[in-house]
Design an enzyme around this catalytic site. Structure first.
Site, PDB file in Angstrom:
ATOM      1  N   TYR A   1      60.302  50.814  -0.490  1.00 61.80           N
ATOM      2  CA  TYR A   1      58.927  51.019  -0.945  1.00 61.80           C
ATOM      3  C   TYR A   1      58.900  51.291  -2.451  1.00 61.80           C
ATOM      4  O   TYR A   1      58.038  50.805  -3.162  1.00 61.80           O
ATOM      5  CB  TYR A   1      58.282  52.182  -0.200  1.00 61.80           C
ATOM      6  CG  TYR A   1      56.789  52.270  -0.474  1.00 61.80           C
ATOM      7  CD1 TYR A   1      55.883  51.606   0.340  1.00 61.80           C
ATOM      8  CD2 TYR A   1      56.304  52.967  -1.574  1.00 61.80           C
ATOM      9  CE1 TYR A   1      54.528  51.644   0.076  1.00 61.80           C
ATOM     10  CE2 TYR A   1      54.947  53.006  -1.861  1.00 61.80           C
ATOM     11  CZ  TYR A   1      54.065  52.349  -1.029  1.00 61.80           C
ATOM     12  OH  TYR A   1      52.733  52.375  -1.307  1.00 61.80           O
TER      13      TYR A   1
ATOM     14  N   PHE B   1      38.418  29.634 -16.418  1.00 60.97           N
ATOM     15  CA  PHE B   1      38.983  29.376 -15.102  1.00 60.97           C
ATOM     16  C   PHE B   1      38.214  30.253 -14.129  1.00 60.97           C
ATOM     17  O   PHE B   1      37.844  31.378 -14.460  1.00 60.97           O
ATOM     18  CB  PHE B   1      40.491  29.658 -15.050  1.00 60.97           C
ATOM     19  CG  PHE B   1      41.044  29.315 -13.697  1.00 60.97           C
ATOM     20  CD1 PHE B   1      41.220  27.986 -13.336  1.00 60.97           C
ATOM     21  CD2 PHE B   1      41.306  30.295 -12.759  1.00 60.97           C
ATOM     22  CE1 PHE B   1      41.658  27.664 -12.058  1.00 60.97           C
ATOM     23  CE2 PHE B   1      41.764  29.963 -11.484  1.00 60.97           C
ATOM     24  CZ  PHE B   1      41.941  28.644 -11.134  1.00 60.97           C
ATOM     25  N   THR B   2      38.008  29.729 -12.913  1.00 64.59           N
ATOM     26  CA  THR B   2      37.115  30.393 -11.941  1.00 64.59           C
ATOM     27  C   THR B   2      37.402  31.896 -11.792  1.00 64.59           C
ATOM     28  O   THR B   2      36.535  32.722 -12.076  1.00 64.59           O
ATOM     29  CB  THR B   2      37.225  29.701 -10.576  1.00 64.59           C
ATOM     30  OG1 THR B   2      38.607  29.621 -10.217  1.00 64.59           O
ATOM     31  CG2 THR B   2      36.647  28.297 -10.621  1.00 64.59           C
TER      32      THR B   2
ATOM     33  N   ASP C   1      47.000  33.425 -20.288  1.00 62.29           N
ATOM     34  CA  ASP C   1      47.047  32.989 -18.887  1.00 62.29           C
ATOM     35  C   ASP C   1      48.190  31.977 -18.814  1.00 62.29           C
ATOM     36  O   ASP C   1      48.036  30.815 -19.170  1.00 62.29           O
ATOM     37  CB  ASP C   1      45.712  32.363 -18.479  1.00 62.29           C
ATOM     38  CG  ASP C   1      45.725  31.896 -17.026  1.00 62.29           C
ATOM     39  OD1 ASP C   1      46.823  31.788 -16.438  1.00 62.29           O
ATOM     40  OD2 ASP C   1      44.633  31.629 -16.486  1.00 62.29           O
TER      41      ASP C   1
ATOM     42  N   LYS D   1      52.299  28.693  -9.243  1.00 63.14           N
ATOM     43  CA  LYS D   1      52.288  27.392  -9.901  1.00 63.14           C
ATOM     44  C   LYS D   1      53.661  27.135 -10.533  1.00 63.14           C
ATOM     45  O   LYS D   1      54.596  26.821  -9.827  1.00 63.14           O
ATOM     46  CB  LYS D   1      51.171  27.331 -10.949  1.00 63.14           C
ATOM     47  CG  LYS D   1      49.719  27.206 -10.459  1.00 63.14           C
ATOM     48  CD  LYS D   1      49.181  28.206  -9.533  1.00 63.14           C
ATOM     49  CE  LYS D   1      47.725  28.146  -9.231  1.00 63.14           C
ATOM     50  NZ  LYS D   1      46.836  28.949 -10.018  1.00 63.14           N
TER      51      LYS D   1
ATOM     52  N   ARG E   1      35.852  18.024  -7.659  1.00 63.18           N
ATOM     53  CA  ARG E   1      35.543  18.903  -8.788  1.00 63.18           C
ATOM     54  C   ARG E   1      34.344  18.270  -9.496  1.00 63.18           C
ATOM     55  O   ARG E   1      34.490  17.519 -10.442  1.00 63.18           O
ATOM     56  CB  ARG E   1      36.734  19.013  -9.744  1.00 63.18           C
ATOM     57  CG  ARG E   1      37.701  20.127  -9.386  1.00 63.18           C
ATOM     58  CD  ARG E   1      37.091  21.503  -9.585  1.00 63.18           C
ATOM     59  NE  ARG E   1      38.009  22.589  -9.268  1.00 63.18           N
ATOM     60  CZ  ARG E   1      37.745  23.587  -8.446  1.00 63.18           C
ATOM     61  NH1 ARG E   1      36.602  23.634  -7.788  1.00 63.18           N
ATOM     62  NH2 ARG E   1      38.595  24.568  -8.262  1.00 63.18           N
TER      63      ARG E   1
ATOM     64  N   PHE F   1      31.655  24.803  -2.361  1.00 59.99           N
ATOM     65  CA  PHE F   1      32.579  23.690  -2.135  1.00 59.99           C
ATOM     66  C   PHE F   1      33.591  23.960  -1.027  1.00 59.99           C
ATOM     67  O   PHE F   1      34.073  23.039  -0.386  1.00 59.99           O
ATOM     68  CB  PHE F   1      33.292  23.293  -3.442  1.00 59.99           C
ATOM     69  CG  PHE F   1      34.107  24.390  -4.066  1.00 59.99           C
ATOM     70  CD1 PHE F   1      33.519  25.342  -4.879  1.00 59.99           C
ATOM     71  CD2 PHE F   1      35.476  24.454  -3.853  1.00 59.99           C
ATOM     72  CE1 PHE F   1      34.279  26.350  -5.467  1.00 59.99           C
ATOM     73  CE2 PHE F   1      36.244  25.459  -4.434  1.00 59.99           C
ATOM     74  CZ  PHE F   1      35.639  26.413  -5.240  1.00 59.99           C
TER      75      PHE F   1
HETATM   76  C1  LIG Z   1      45.604  29.628 -10.054  1.00 55.80           C
HETATM   77  C2  LIG Z   1      45.180  30.120 -11.359  1.00 55.80           C
HETATM   78  C3  LIG Z   1      44.798  31.452 -11.563  1.00 55.80           C
HETATM   79  C4  LIG Z   1      44.667  32.449 -10.443  1.00 55.80           C
HETATM   80  O1  LIG Z   1      45.856  32.667  -9.776  1.00 55.80           O
HETATM   81  P1  LIG Z   1      45.928  32.943  -8.197  1.00 55.80           P
HETATM   82  O2  LIG Z   1      47.389  33.103  -7.954  1.00 55.80           O
HETATM   83  O3  LIG Z   1      45.332  31.745  -7.498  1.00 55.80           O
HETATM   84  O4  LIG Z   1      45.164  34.185  -7.917  1.00 55.80           O
HETATM   85  C5  LIG Z   1      44.469  31.837 -12.852  1.00 55.80           C
HETATM   86  N1  LIG Z   1      44.485  30.974 -13.867  1.00 55.80           N
HETATM   87  C6  LIG Z   1      44.827  29.684 -13.707  1.00 55.80           C
HETATM   88  C7  LIG Z   1      44.812  28.764 -14.873  1.00 55.80           C
HETATM   89  C8  LIG Z   1      45.168  29.199 -12.441  1.00 55.80           C
HETATM   90  O5  LIG Z   1      45.475  27.912 -12.283  1.00 55.80           O
END
Ligand SMILES: *Cc1c(COP(=O)(O)O)cnc(C)c1O
Length: 460
Positions: free
Chosen positions: A76, A128-129, A219, A262, A386, A452
């Protein structure tokens, strides 16, 4: 490792285990997509042959990552797997302090809450969303400072992720530097189609922000893919390794959020990093509330082991050559078939211009949604919309009509073969050949939020 300069992008690995896929008939697929309301998000993955919905968490781990899984320390507190992940981040990215999180948005939540005050402004190279939502939830207002070229699918500028310093300067003059907690910089900008920022632009930005005492938060979800493009396209970096370029990129920023799902080649995980002790201390307090103790942050020990290995593998020149090479192979094949795609070809997928593909459909007939459904019916390839469906509605209830109406073919890392890429391009070409006979869709169910994901349609 420096690329051995082979011309081919052939993969620097071979297969040791395979995952069997269910093969379906056209009749099966017509039934499946109808049941899914012509929304590829509502398909069962079991009915999908080649899954290009996303490159997030869909990567294949290596034998080294799977063996590292067995070394996971599930303590932990003070897990040695955390210290391995922390050491990898410090070594390869150069950030001083690390907070693990369950995925990228967990890091965005904590960082936004710490740095943003109500009424603050956060400039960034395209939204980004999840990133923008967390900035807004913390009381900030996002403003787009990406260069205009990024909004034009036909413009072939090699660094469409660049910041327009004049746009930034106007914002700084309008609101004052004190109202800007940081500039939010994504490498290989997702929403622009996987387009890189140049080192030159980043250096200029760094000079500007230093002068005005504003942080840069990175990011870094696709930093290695960005580094590959710098190596290929930017003068002075031809001989640099991806490792060196990534480290230099990070050195011009003050902290980062990362979705390890990613670039870093794992199925789940992320982190926040910072060079500031105060920010780190605050984040260490906060992560306990939202994610878990600061030495696991919502991750299993084995996940942190796999991230440590994945980071190193992602910075291998041959790996990135194969990764981006495969995406470019698919894109060039589509171009040869005359299919309209966003250019230059990006790092993580191909974006097909549905307005140009189905010019006889109005945007209210959902061209990108229609095209994604037709491609699935043709071959079992799953893509995503998209366009107008993703863009949603304004506060007054009217639809947004986004300029870009795209179908995204996102390529998971190390998962599919060149023959799979052929199937995808041939399928897009087959649908392109009969494009004039394709009818649009009508929305019959519309969820209130992020429609979506769950909207349903019927054929006109
Ligand atoms: C996927 C992504 C995020 C968010 O990450 P999650 O692991 O899906 O929470 C943030 N910024 C970019 C550019 C992304 O592609």
């Amino acid at each position: 490792m420096k690329s051995t300069k082979s011309k081919s992008w052939a993969e620097p690995y071979r297969m040791k285990m395979v995952e069997l896929l269910k093969m379906t008939t056209r009749q099966d697929r017509i039934k499946a997509i109808k049941n899914a309301g012509y929304n590829t998000f509502l398909l069962n993955s079991d009915d999908v042959y080649i899954d290009l919905l996303t490159d997030s968490g869909t990567n294949a781990m290596s034998d080294r990552q799977w063996s590292a899984f067995m070394l996971g320390d599930e303590a932990y507190a003070g897990s040695k797997s955390f210290y391995k992940m922390e050491a990898a981040i410090q070594k390869f990215y150069g950030y001083k302090y690390v907070i693990p999180t369950h995925q990228g948005r967990g890091a965005e939540n904590i960082l936004s809450k710490i740095l943003i005050k109500k009424g603050d402004v956060v400039p960034g190279n395209m939204y980004f969303t999840t990133t923008r939502l967390h900035q807004e939830l913390a009381g900030g207002m996002f403003t787009d400072i990406i260069i205009d070229e990024a909004h034009d699918p036909l413009n072939e500028f090699p660094f469409k992720g660049n910041v327009d310093l004049n746009k930034l300067d106007k914002i700084v003059k309008k609101y004052g530097a004190k109202k800007i907690p940081y500039v939010s910089i994504a490498t290989n900008v997702n929403m622009a189609g996987g387009q890189p920022i140049s080192m030159k632009n980043l250096k200029e930005l760094y000079k500007y922000t230093r002068k005005h005492k504003i942080r840069i938060i990175h990011d870094m979800t696709r930093v290695a893919e960005n580094a590959y493009f710098i190596q290929q396209r930017e003068k002075g970096y031809e001989k640099a390794t991806i490792r060196e370029i990534v480290k230099e990129i990070c050195s011009y920023t003050d902290g980062a959020t990362m979705s390890a799902k990613k670039d870093a080649l794992v199925n789940i995980g992320g982190f926040m990093a910072t060079n500031e002790w105060d920010v780190y201390e605050e984040a260490r307090n906060m992560v306990v509330v939202y994610e878990g103790l600061h030495t696991y942050g919502g991750l299993a020990g084995r996940d942190m082991e796999a991230i440590a290995v994945g980071i190193e593998e992602s910075l291998d020149d041959n790996h990135q050559h194969a990764r981006v090479g495969q995406v470019e192979y698919l894109g060039n094949k589509m171009i040869d078939y005359g299919i309209p795609i966003v250019k230059p070809i990006g790092g993580h997928g191909i974006f097909v211009d549905a307005k140009a593909f189905l010019p006889h459909l109005t945007q209210d007939q959902f061209p990108a949604q229609t095209l994604a459904a037709e491609i699935y019916i043709d071959s079992g390839v799953r893509t995503m919309e998209r366009g107008i469906v993703s863009a949603g509605r304004k506060a007054n209830g009217e639809n947004y009509y986004p300029k870009l109406e795209l179908v995204r073919f996102t390529i998971p890392r190390r998962v599919y073969t060149q023959a799979h890429m052929d199937v995808i391009a041939e399928s897009a070409a087959a649908v392109f050949d009969r494009r004039k006979s394709i009818k649009g869709l009508q929305m019959i169910y519309e969820p209130k939020y992020l429609r979506f994901f769950q909207a349903k349609f019927k054929k006109l």
